[in-house]
Design a protein around this motif. Sequence first.
Motif, short mmCIF file in Angstrom:
data_model
loop_
_atom_site.label_atom_id
_atom_site.label_comp_id
_atom_site.label_asym_id
_atom_site.label_seq_id
_atom_site.Cartn_x
_atom_site.Cartn_y
_atom_site.Cartn_z
N ASP A 62 9.58 -9.31 5.56
CA ASP A 62 9.35 -9.75 4.17
C ASP A 62 10.67 -9.91 3.41
N LEU A 63 11.62 -9.00 3.69
CA LEU A 63 12.93 -9.09 3.01
C LEU A 63 13.68 -10.34 3.43
N ILE A 64 13.70 -10.61 4.74
CA ILE A 64 14.48 -11.76 5.22
C ILE A 64 13.84 -13.05 4.71
N MET A 65 12.50 -13.06 4.64
CA MET A 65 11.80 -14.25 4.14
C MET A 65 12.18 -14.49 2.67
N ARG A 66 12.26 -13.40 1.90
CA ARG A 66 12.62 -13.57 0.48
C ARG A 66 14.06 -14.03 0.33
N MET A 67 14.92 -13.67 1.28
CA MET A 67 16.32 -14.09 1.19
C MET A 67 16.48 -15.55 1.61
N VAL A 68 15.67 -15.99 2.57
CA VAL A 68 15.85 -17.34 3.12
C VAL A 68 15.11 -18.40 2.29
N SER A 69 13.98 -18.03 1.70
CA SER A 69 13.13 -19.00 1.00
C SER A 69 13.85 -19.89 -0.01
N PRO A 70 14.70 -19.31 -0.90
CA PRO A 70 15.34 -20.17 -1.90
C PRO A 70 16.23 -21.25 -1.29
N ASN A 71 16.57 -21.09 -0.01
CA ASN A 71 17.47 -22.07 0.63
C ASN A 71 16.73 -23.22 1.30
N LEU A 72 15.40 -23.15 1.30
CA LEU A 72 14.64 -24.18 2.03
C LEU A 72 14.26 -25.32 1.09
N GLU A 73 15.23 -26.11 0.75
CA GLU A 73 15.03 -27.25 -0.16
C GLU A 73 14.00 -28.21 0.47
N PRO A 74 12.82 -28.37 -0.18
CA PRO A 74 11.74 -29.14 0.46
C PRO A 74 12.14 -30.56 0.86
N ALA A 75 12.93 -31.23 0.00
CA ALA A 75 13.24 -32.63 0.29
C ALA A 75 14.40 -32.77 1.27
N GLY A 76 15.10 -31.65 1.50
CA GLY A 76 16.34 -31.75 2.28
C GLY A 76 16.13 -31.77 3.78
N ARG A 77 17.23 -32.11 4.48
CA ARG A 77 17.23 -31.99 5.94
C ARG A 77 18.00 -30.72 6.24
N TRP A 78 17.31 -29.74 6.78
CA TRP A 78 18.03 -28.51 7.03
C TRP A 78 17.86 -28.00 8.45
N LEU A 79 18.78 -27.12 8.76
CA LEU A 79 18.87 -26.55 10.09
C LEU A 79 18.94 -25.05 9.93
N LEU A 80 17.92 -24.36 10.41
CA LEU A 80 17.87 -22.91 10.28
C LEU A 80 18.53 -22.26 11.49
N ASP A 81 19.52 -21.41 11.22
CA ASP A 81 20.28 -20.77 12.30
C ASP A 81 20.01 -19.26 12.24
N GLY A 82 19.35 -18.74 13.28
CA GLY A 82 19.08 -17.30 13.31
C GLY A 82 17.77 -16.93 12.65
N PHE A 83 16.96 -17.88 12.38
CA PHE A 83 15.64 -17.67 11.76
C PHE A 83 14.72 -18.79 12.22
N PRO A 84 13.48 -18.51 12.62
CA PRO A 84 12.83 -17.21 12.71
C PRO A 84 13.23 -16.44 13.97
N ARG A 85 13.17 -15.12 13.86
CA ARG A 85 13.49 -14.27 15.01
C ARG A 85 12.26 -13.48 15.47
N THR A 86 11.19 -13.50 14.72
CA THR A 86 9.95 -12.82 15.14
C THR A 86 8.79 -13.80 14.94
N LEU A 87 7.65 -13.47 15.59
CA LEU A 87 6.49 -14.35 15.42
C LEU A 87 6.05 -14.36 13.96
N ASP A 88 6.09 -13.19 13.30
CA ASP A 88 5.69 -13.13 11.88
C ASP A 88 6.55 -14.05 11.03
N GLN A 89 7.85 -14.08 11.32
CA GLN A 89 8.73 -14.97 10.56
C GLN A 89 8.36 -16.44 10.81
#
Length: 224
Positions: A62-89
Amino acid sequence: MKLVLLGPPAAGKSTQARCLSKELSYFHVSTGNIVRAHIQAGTDFGRRVEGYNRRGELVPDDLIMRMVSPNLEPAGRWLLDGFPRTLDQSLSLDSKLDGLGLRVTRAIMLEVPDDVLRERIKGRRYSEATGWTYHLEHAPPPQPEQRLDPGPFVRREDDDPGVFRKQLAAYHEEIPSVKKHYEERGILTAINADRHPDYITADILDSLGFNDRDVTENSVRLRG
Ligand code: AMP
């Protein structure tokens, strides 16, 4: 394009993310760098995650999700590095994207044998200025006159062999279900990452359907 880059610690995820963001103008989101930046800045999040990072343990989902969420710009093209690391994530990410009418387009899995990873962390250096990762032998930090990255270039706290062993064990425990999740959706591509970084970038670009004409003049041209 919404990409996720999976792989064990020291697999070269951040090196590849850096090359790919340069080639394709993707926004690089590294959860490890976010964690370290919060710790360095002494934020509330930083204080809460410091112990996990030092011990080589995963930060709670839950903590990592709260830290990463603001960075997921919906319109953008992004590349997540090191996330997700668990099935829940993975599931939390899917449900956040679902709500926006989006989905992960591709999961790239960098595969490297454990004994190679153990050797790699010995020479790994981290730039406190840029968050970029280097290797003293394979990808040395730039000289000051190049003005690319002022550093300082430090050994990460979690590059200690005992801490690294724990990170690797956590990875092997969690990753099969993450891998299966993306495999079942038919969007997983596994890449042999026990090679020179340029070859790995070339293979990733290839797997994404880009060829030499699509990328910038800086692109790697090792094939053929
Ligand atoms: P990295 O730079 O990706 O190796 O991450 C460094 C540390 O940050 C990890 O050992 C964890 O403590 C924390 N971390 C980074 N990403 C995640 C994640 N997706 N889930 C949980 N903890 C994470």
